[in-house]
Design a protein around this motif. Structure first.
Motif, mmCIF file in Angstrom:
data_model
loop_
_atom_site.group_PDB
_atom_site.id
_atom_site.type_symbol
_atom_site.label_atom_id
_atom_site.label_comp_id
_atom_site.label_asym_id
_atom_site.label_seq_id
_atom_site.Cartn_x
_atom_site.Cartn_y
_atom_site.Cartn_z
ATOM 1 N N SER A 3 -11.449 14.709 59.534
ATOM 2 C CA SER A 3 -11.022 13.820 58.460
ATOM 3 C C SER A 3 -10.598 14.656 57.268
ATOM 4 N N ARG A 4 -9.583 14.176 56.576
ATOM 5 C CA ARG A 4 -9.130 14.897 55.378
ATOM 6 C C ARG A 4 -8.487 13.923 54.404
ATOM 7 N N ASP A 5 -9.135 13.724 53.274
ATOM 8 C CA ASP A 5 -8.588 12.943 52.163
ATOM 9 C C ASP A 5 -8.232 11.504 52.547
ATOM 10 N N ARG A 6 -9.005 10.910 53.454
ATOM 11 C CA ARG A 6 -8.794 9.498 53.804
ATOM 12 C C ARG A 6 -10.145 8.788 53.849
ATOM 13 N N PRO A 7 -10.852 8.723 52.727
ATOM 14 C CA PRO A 7 -12.201 8.143 52.763
ATOM 15 C C PRO A 7 -12.212 6.668 53.149
ATOM 16 N N GLN A 20 -20.878 -0.130 67.911
ATOM 17 C CA GLN A 20 -20.797 0.159 69.340
ATOM 18 C C GLN A 20 -21.945 -0.479 70.117
ATOM 19 N N ASP A 21 -21.649 -0.833 71.377
ATOM 20 C CA ASP A 21 -22.688 -1.361 72.258
ATOM 21 C C ASP A 21 -23.696 -0.286 72.634
ATOM 22 N N ALA A 22 -23.242 0.951 72.749
ATOM 23 C CA ALA A 22 -24.142 2.051 73.092
ATOM 24 C C ALA A 22 -25.123 2.286 71.945
ATOM 25 N N THR A 23 -26.291 2.817 72.290
ATOM 26 C CA THR A 23 -27.316 3.028 71.274
ATOM 27 C C THR A 23 -27.678 4.493 71.080
ATOM 28 N N SER A 24 -27.431 5.329 72.068
ATOM 29 C CA SER A 24 -27.847 6.723 71.994
ATOM 30 C C SER A 24 -26.632 7.628 71.787
ATOM 31 N N PHE A 25 -26.224 7.769 70.544
ATOM 32 C CA PHE A 25 -25.121 8.665 70.218
ATOM 33 C C PHE A 25 -25.172 9.012 68.733
ATOM 34 N N GLU A 26 -24.521 10.092 68.384
ATOM 35 C CA GLU A 26 -24.397 10.517 66.997
ATOM 36 C C GLU A 26 -22.917 10.574 66.647
ATOM 37 N N VAL A 27 -22.611 10.614 65.366
ATOM 38 C CA VAL A 27 -21.238 10.738 64.878
ATOM 39 C C VAL A 27 -21.159 11.990 64.012
ATOM 40 N N VAL A 28 -20.283 12.903 64.389
ATOM 41 C CA VAL A 28 -20.075 14.127 63.635
ATOM 42 C C VAL A 28 -18.705 14.037 62.958
ATOM 43 N N VAL A 29 -18.696 14.054 61.654
ATOM 44 C CA VAL A 29 -17.464 14.032 60.868
ATOM 45 C C VAL A 29 -17.216 15.432 60.324
ATOM 46 N N VAL A 30 -16.042 15.968 60.596
ATOM 47 C CA VAL A 30 -15.674 17.285 60.072
ATOM 48 C C VAL A 30 -14.684 17.072 58.932
ATOM 49 N N ASP A 31 -15.124 17.383 57.717
ATOM 50 C CA ASP A 31 -14.225 17.303 56.564
ATOM 51 C C ASP A 31 -13.355 18.563 56.560
ATOM 52 N N LEU A 52 -22.261 15.146 58.346
ATOM 53 C CA LEU A 52 -21.059 15.817 57.872
ATOM 54 C C LEU A 52 -21.109 17.308 58.173
ATOM 55 N N VAL A 53 -19.980 17.822 58.635
ATOM 56 C CA VAL A 53 -19.789 19.259 58.825
ATOM 57 C C VAL A 53 -18.586 19.651 57.982
ATOM 58 N N ARG A 54 -18.699 20.735 57.253
ATOM 59 C CA ARG A 54 -17.614 21.181 56.389
ATOM 60 C C ARG A 54 -16.687 22.130 57.146
ATOM 61 N N GLY A 55 -15.394 21.787 57.169
ATOM 62 C CA GLY A 55 -14.392 22.671 57.737
ATOM 63 C C GLY A 55 -13.708 23.467 56.643
ATOM 64 N N GLU A 56 -12.718 24.253 57.046
ATOM 65 C CA GLU A 56 -12.047 25.151 56.114
ATOM 66 C C GLU A 56 -10.591 24.762 55.870
ATOM 67 N N PRO A 60 -6.529 20.099 62.468
ATOM 68 C CA PRO A 60 -7.390 19.294 63.343
ATOM 69 C C PRO A 60 -7.882 20.023 64.578
ATOM 70 N N ALA A 61 -7.116 20.985 65.099
ATOM 71 C CA ALA A 61 -7.588 21.706 66.281
ATOM 72 C C ALA A 61 -8.871 22.466 65.960
ATOM 73 N N ALA A 62 -8.858 23.219 64.870
ATOM 74 C CA ALA A 62 -10.055 23.956 64.465
ATOM 75 C C ALA A 62 -11.186 23.004 64.099
ATOM 76 N N ALA A 63 -10.853 21.877 63.463
ATOM 77 C CA ALA A 63 -11.882 20.913 63.072
ATOM 78 C C ALA A 63 -12.552 20.300 64.296
ATOM 79 N N ARG A 64 -11.791 19.992 65.318
ATOM 80 C CA ARG A 64 -12.388 19.419 66.536
ATOM 81 C C ARG A 64 -13.307 20.429 67.212
ATOM 82 N N ASN A 65 -12.875 21.679 67.273
ATOM 83 C CA ASN A 65 -13.741 22.701 67.857
ATOM 84 C C ASN A 65 -15.037 22.828 67.076
#
Length: 271
Positions: A3-7, A20-31, A52-56, A60-65
């Motif tokens: 994610s970048r500048d789209r709050p 979501q219907d699923a219950t066992s999951f986490e959400v990782v957002v890379v700024d 939240l994880v801070r990117g540089e 998006p390729a580096a952020a996904r990794n």
């Protein structure tokens, strides 16, 4: 999720994930280097499952990794901050992977059907996916708005961080998977709605980026080749199926893409 500048878009996506219907999951957002990092942090803090994880700001390729490395589970699902996954999205993707698939993908739908630029943009991407289908439940390409993989598969096949733009990095990744004999299993139940905020200028720039990314992919993993004429004929037909304005924009997209290819070819020669 990069994610970048789209709050605002990010907040809508996180609400969809909380439903979501699923219950066992986490959400990782890379700024990925937002200018207002605090705004992104406030949105993430307001979502129970998200961290939240801070990117540089390397794209998006580096952020996904980065996000994939930070994820704790055995399955990694990827989407974008302007997407809204349906309630059964996580469960459907995880079930397909549990059945033995290594990488899976689902349909990305236009979330703004009354907006011609959004309809045209989604038509271009979806046509590329549909044209890559093998008729046996697999596709050769799917955008990273809606894919998932086993953690170890994604670790062995990270995104190429030399792609700094949101263009081409997903095609290169899919082509590399195919070269290693890994098919993308299609999961039609795992849909997401794509809410692109586009006007004519942003649409033109987006399609130019796609052209630049396509040149890099064709010059590298896929080799230099064009799609057959029937691909472009069917693409235009699909665009006009969304309405006259959307069809005209799909035609314009081909001009923008060609311009992007030429720009990247010139830049590559200078390099």
């Amino acid at each position: 999720m990069p994610s970048r500048d789209r709050p605002d878009a990010l907040a809508a996506c996180l609400r969809a994930l909380e439903a979501q219907d699923a219950t066992s999951f986490e959400v990782v957002v890379v700024d990925d280097g937002s200018t207002d990092a605090d705004a992104v942090a406030r949105v993430v803090e307001g979502a129970d499952r998200a961290r939240l994880v801070r990117g540089e700001g390397r794209g998006p390729a580096a952020a996904r990794n980065l996000g994939a490395r930070a994820a704790r589970g055995p399955v990694v699902c990827l989407t974008d901050d302007d997407c809204r996954p349906g309630p059964g999205w996580v469960a459907a993707l995880a079930a397909a992977l549990a059945d033995g698939a290594d990488v899976v993908a689902g349909p990305t739908r236009n979330g703004r059907p009354g907006v011609a630029v959004a309809a045209a943009s989604q038509a271009v991407t979806n046509h590329l996916t549909d044209a890559s289908a093998d008729g046996r439940g697999h596709v050769g390409f799917a955008p990273t708005s809606n894919v998932a993989a086993r953690r170890e598969v994604l670790a062995a096949h990270p995104f190429d961080e030399d792609y700094p733009l949101a263009a081409g990095e997903d095609r290169e990744w899919c082509a590399r998977l195919a070269a290693d004999g890994i098919a993308l299993t299609w999961v039609p139940e795992a849909g997401v709605d794509h809410h692109q905020d586009l006007d004519l200028v942003r649409f033109w720039r987006q399609q130019q980026r796609y052209g630049r990314g396509a040149h890099r992919v064709h010059a590298g993993t896929e080799g230099r080749r064009l799609q057959p004429p029937s691909f472009y004929r069917d693409l235009v037909h699909r665009g006009f199926g969304e309405g006259g304005r959307a069809g005209a924009l799909v035609l314009l997209a081909q001009v923008a893409t060609a311009t992007g290819v030429a720009r990247e070819a010139w830049a590559a020669r200078r390099r």
